[in-house]
Design a protein around this motif. Sequence first.
Motif, PDB file in Angstrom:
ATOM      1  N   LEU A  73     -62.659 -48.462 122.096  1.00  0.00           N
ATOM      2  CA  LEU A  73     -62.656 -49.428 121.111  1.00  0.00           C
ATOM      3  C   LEU A  73     -60.426 -49.970 120.751  1.00  0.00           C
ATOM      4  O   LEU A  73     -60.256 -50.835 121.603  1.00  0.00           O
ATOM      5  N   GLU A  83     -67.177 -51.982 113.997  1.00  0.00           N
ATOM      6  CA  GLU A  83     -66.348 -52.338 114.546  1.00  0.00           C
ATOM      7  C   GLU A  83     -65.562 -53.474 114.378  1.00  0.00           C
ATOM      8  O   GLU A  83     -64.751 -53.525 115.332  1.00  0.00           O
ATOM      9  N   HIS A  84     -66.488 -54.705 114.729  1.00  0.00           N
ATOM     10  CA  HIS A  84     -66.070 -55.772 114.275  1.00  0.00           C
ATOM     11  C   HIS A  84     -65.115 -56.013 113.069  1.00  0.00           C
ATOM     12  O   HIS A  84     -64.107 -56.090 113.395  1.00  0.00           O
ATOM     13  N   GLN A 120     -69.038 -60.966 116.433  1.00  0.00           N
ATOM     14  CA  GLN A 120     -69.638 -59.902 115.470  1.00  0.00           C
ATOM     15  C   GLN A 120     -70.880 -58.438 116.593  1.00  0.00           C
ATOM     16  O   GLN A 120     -70.054 -57.635 116.638  1.00  0.00           O
ATOM     17  N   GLY A 155     -60.713 -60.258 117.254  1.00  0.00           N
ATOM     18  CA  GLY A 155     -61.874 -60.060 116.595  1.00  0.00           C
ATOM     19  C   GLY A 155     -61.990 -61.742 116.502  1.00  0.00           C
ATOM     20  O   GLY A 155     -63.647 -61.825 115.766  1.00  0.00           O
ATOM     21  N   LEU A 195     -58.524 -53.092 122.459  1.00  0.00           N
ATOM     22  CA  LEU A 195     -58.050 -53.476 121.660  1.00  0.00           C
ATOM     23  C   LEU A 195     -55.875 -53.166 122.783  1.00  0.00           C
ATOM     24  O   LEU A 195     -55.447 -54.485 122.447  1.00  0.00           O
ATOM     25  N   PHE A 255     -63.335 -53.952 111.587  1.00  0.00           N
ATOM     26  CA  PHE A 255     -62.595 -53.033 112.032  1.00  0.00           C
ATOM     27  C   PHE A 255     -61.827 -53.507 112.524  1.00  0.00           C
ATOM     28  O   PHE A 255     -60.171 -53.327 112.730  1.00  0.00           O
ATOM     29  N   VAL A 256     -62.233 -54.199 113.604  1.00  0.00           N
ATOM     30  CA  VAL A 256     -61.117 -54.988 114.647  1.00  0.00           C
ATOM     31  C   VAL A 256     -60.792 -55.942 113.564  1.00  0.00           C
ATOM     32  O   VAL A 256     -59.260 -56.447 114.076  1.00  0.00           O
ATOM     33  N   ARG A 258     -54.656 -58.552 118.792  1.00  0.00           N
ATOM     34  CA  ARG A 258     -54.996 -58.102 118.194  1.00  0.00           C
ATOM     35  C   ARG A 258     -55.111 -59.064 116.712  1.00  0.00           C
ATOM     36  O   ARG A 258     -56.429 -58.644 116.433  1.00  0.00           O
ATOM     37  N   TYR A 287     -68.747 -56.869 119.188  1.00  0.00           N
ATOM     38  CA  TYR A 287     -68.461 -55.082 119.582  1.00  0.00           C
ATOM     39  C   TYR A 287     -69.753 -54.522 118.658  1.00  0.00           C
ATOM     40  O   TYR A 287     -69.663 -53.443 118.815  1.00  0.00           O
ATOM     41  N   TRP A 288     -70.291 -54.892 117.993  1.00  0.00           N
ATOM     42  CA  TRP A 288     -71.567 -54.355 117.360  1.00  0.00           C
ATOM     43  C   TRP A 288     -72.587 -53.412 118.618  1.00  0.00           C
ATOM     44  O   TRP A 288     -72.473 -52.290 118.223  1.00  0.00           O
TER      45      TRP A 288
END
Lengths: 351, 351
Positions: free
Chosen positions: B236, A164-165, B210, B205, B240, A167-168, B201, B213-214
């Motif tokens: 997600l 997902e990271h 990481q 990130g 965002l 993806f972001v 956006r 989000y994981w």
Amino acid sequence: MDGFPMDYEMFDLGNFRLQGGATIRGARLAYKTYGELNAEKSNAIVYPTWYSGRHWDNEWLIGEGKALDPSKYFIIVPNMIGNGLSSSASNTPAPYNAGSFPNITFYDQVEAQHQLVSGKFGIETLALVTGWSMGAGQTYQWAVSYPDMVQRALPFCGSAKTSEHNFVFLEGVKAALQADAAFKNGCYTEQPTRGLRAVGRVYAGWGFSQAFYWDRVYEKMGFSARLGVDLAYSSLEDFLVGYWEGHFLGQRDANDLLTQLWTWQHGDVGATPGFDGDHIKALQSIKAKLIALPARKDLYFCPEDEEYASQYIPNGEVRVIPGVWGHFAGSGDNPVDAAYIDSVAKELLER
Amino acid sequence: MDGFPMDYEMFDLGNFRLQGGATIRGARLAYKTYGELNAEKSNAIVYPTWYSGRHWDNEWLIGEGKALDPSKYFIIVPNMIGNGLSSSASNTPAPYNAGSFPNITFYDQVEAQHQLVSGKFGIETLALVTGWSMGAGQTYQWAVSYPDMVQRALPFCGSAKTSEHNFVFLEGVKAALQADAAFKNGCYTEQPTRGLRAVGRVYAGWGFSQAFYWDRVYEKMGFSARLGVDLAYSSLEDFLVGYWEGHFLGQRDANDLLTQLWTWQHGDVGATPGFDGDHIKALQSIKAKLIALPARKDLYFCPEDEEYASQYIPNGEVRVIPGVWGHFAGSGDNPVDAAYIDSVAKELLER
């Protein structure tokens, strides 16, 4: 696009039906081969391209004395659908062009490549599948889609399922490109260069590690086997313009970049038909001897992703590329990392 | 901008001359204080704001029973010049408005704050300076600009000198904003909302790690002491849009964001007059008891930056905020990290 080398072949995929239901009519796969297929058809290697890459960007890993030695192996480099050489938004006739080019999955990419490998060359076994980044994603997909065919797999700096990271991170890349009004929702007549430059700047912080910049490695990058020149930049800004903006302005089409970005964002071996979305089951089905090669300081394909996947792969193993180059350890632009990858490829091919 | 709380005071800086040579005419510093200054004027704390933050975004760390207890301390929260409340591109009359608002250094920020602290309140000693991110940058700057005045310093998730990688990350943020043609080189009449959303956006990130989000922490972030609500996002994309795009659309002005971004990119205590660009000498001059609090997985203010600086600070020390929140460990949005920061602040104030 103008000015491309014409050193490749085209394979006709016919009306190529995609996992998502769309069809690319008259679909074509651009590819190049290196070396000769032996009589037993046992020496083939598939080495797919990466995000924005073309077959010639892969050639640094191929050569006499290297693991991917064309005097021993028959190496096929298929260009990803969407990369501007194979069927893409930029080269498909209306109405399926531009923003209406369909979404392509990793599964689709491998199906197309399998038609080439099996249909055209009659190959039933692959000594190795390997690739960098999205090329690694295709490597995992090959190992899941064709477990009996893929003997060995060496995905470097890529994952079996896009985190997902990751993806972001790509959402940021996409938003920067689409912020340029010249993009016109994909219906531009000229490339949205401001957006493409912005993509380069967004990417710059992700492609290399914090330590790469701390050490100012960009001042003396050394010989890039990919680009065939010594790389050295006179300042940080020089690097941002020369390396990064230059990369995305270099014959890259905005819609093609978005096609590939979608593929990347939706990478997931669990989406292979038969696995019902279960990536663990998909990983468990891999029969290849697989060495995953993440780079220690990769900021979007973190080693943790590969460690996670490896625990489910029966013959899976992880080696970490040392150093500060981060994701671009796998680009071929750093001779030290290139030698490391080559040495692991040799070791794997000897198993 | 409309709809701002009016719970703050304005300090008149007069014609405020900047390090770069420009002058902000009729410059003003927006600030808020909490608690009472004692008779000895020995209980003052300065707690500057962060990139895009306003004084109310700092209030989560202030409160009865906390380290920053207004029943014990007189806490001054100055809004950074450029944040939209203090003098900024968005509130300065022509011709110095919009894209012509001058560049502000961290040194300038602290000079302005010093005029308030010393000139208005007659304070000659500070029990503590603290702040998050760019607030940490101002904390370091305070400790260098006024070494005899700053008794203690607690910069969290920020650095004394902006690293090149951090600079590059911000180039991506800036390029995404400026890719929006509606930005019109700063001469917009309406906010370039597409660019502001893109900024959100791109930032997404970087702001969290990481692992955040994981683990899908966004699904259950819990109580944000900063925002005063329980945070939880249903997907997600919801995160965002809701958290990230919402943040940058929330009364943030594009030119103001660029003013602050320039300040951040050029953060360097070595640029303080008298140090001739030598950040090591500047760090060595710090007399404050200083605890730097980087977050373990901060992707742009890496713990390595603080470790590097700490070796030169005579009373310097580094503690690492554990967990997966990355940079936003210091936002006040995570109760666990907020409690950790508060506990270290208490410890430092007791020295």
